[in-house]
Design a protein around this motif. Structure first.
Motif, PDB file in Angstrom:
ATOM      1  N   CYS A   3      -3.233 -12.451  27.566  1.00 53.90           N
ATOM      2  CA  CYS A   3      -4.741 -12.851  27.712  1.00 53.90           C
ATOM      3  C   CYS A   3      -5.389 -12.230  26.342  1.00 53.90           C
ATOM      4  CB  CYS A   3      -5.220 -11.982  28.752  1.00 53.90           C
ATOM      5  SG  CYS A   3      -4.726 -13.222  30.453  1.00 53.90           S
ATOM      6  N   HIS A  28      -2.221 -21.587  27.318  1.00 46.03           N
ATOM      7  CA  HIS A  28      -2.619 -20.569  28.066  1.00 46.03           C
ATOM      8  C   HIS A  28      -3.756 -20.750  28.895  1.00 46.03           C
ATOM      9  CE1 HIS A  28      -2.631 -16.149  29.244  1.00 46.03           C
ATOM     10  NE2 HIS A  28      -4.142 -16.324  29.050  1.00 46.03           N
ATOM     11  N   CYS A  35      -9.333 -16.627  30.880  1.00 40.54           N
ATOM     12  CA  CYS A  35      -9.531 -16.747  29.508  1.00 40.54           C
ATOM     13  C   CYS A  35     -10.314 -18.133  29.661  1.00 40.54           C
ATOM     14  CB  CYS A  35      -8.238 -17.046  28.932  1.00 40.54           C
ATOM     15  SG  CYS A  35      -7.111 -15.336  28.813  1.00 40.54           S
TER      16      CYS A  35
HETATM   17 ZN   LIG Z   1      -5.385 -15.057  30.096  1.00 36.53          ZN
END
Ligand SMILES: [Zn+2]
Length: 168
Positions: A3, A28, A35
């Motif tokens: 992250c 991601h 995020c």
């Molecule tokens: Zn993340």
């Protein structure tokens, strides 16, 4: 991708979403809700900045500025001297502090021994070599100190060079 790395890559991702270097960050984002939230908030901030408009200057700003400029130009010679004088008088604390510190250090290093030699209280125990030689050395040190002080006063931009004590 973790992250922390993803969140530092978010501005790049926003500015150039299709870039291949952002592939890992995009992957991601698909997997990480935290995020994704962060990315949305940055996106909202950028959108808000895009809406922001610089305020217009007040009417007749340019005319007023030109008038003020002409007034200042008319009194420039006296004003410049006054400003320089005020700068020398009042800015000593800030601008000349390094030069003053260097000058005081020199006074302590060179002058301390010199004054003690003149009064004879400090150097009296090792005068037996030659009083004449020592007097000449004292004069030489005084001369060097005065030259250094002159340099400091004349050109404070070269104060750093003058700060190193002269080799005796
Ligand atoms: Zn993340």
């Amino acid at each position: 991708m973790i992250c922390h790395d993803c969140q530092s890559a978010l501005p790049d991702l926003l500015l150039d979403p299709a870039s291949p270097s952002n592939a890992a960050a995009r992957a991601h984002l698909d997997a990480c809700a935290v995020c994704r939230e962060e990315f949305k908030s940055i996106e909202a901030t950028f959108a808000l900045l895009a809406l922001w408009k610089a305020p217009e200057p007040s009417p007749y700003f340019n005319q007023k500025l030109a008038v003020r400029l002409r007034e200042e130009q008319a009194i420039a010679p006296a004003g410049w001297f006054e400003r320089m004088r005020a700068r020398l008088l009042f800015n000593t604390g800030r601008q000349f502090r390094p030069a003053l510190a260097g000058a005081l250090a020199l006074v302590l290093l060179v002058g301390g021994g010199t004054f003690a030699g003149i009064t004879g209280s400090y150097h009296s125990h090792k005068v037996e070599a030659s009083a004449t030689v020592e007097d000449l050395q004292i004069l030489d040190k005084n001369d060097q100190a005065l030259q250094t002080m002159d340099q400091l006063l004349q050109d404070d931009s070269s104060a750093d060079d003058a700060n190193t004590p002269p080799s005796s």
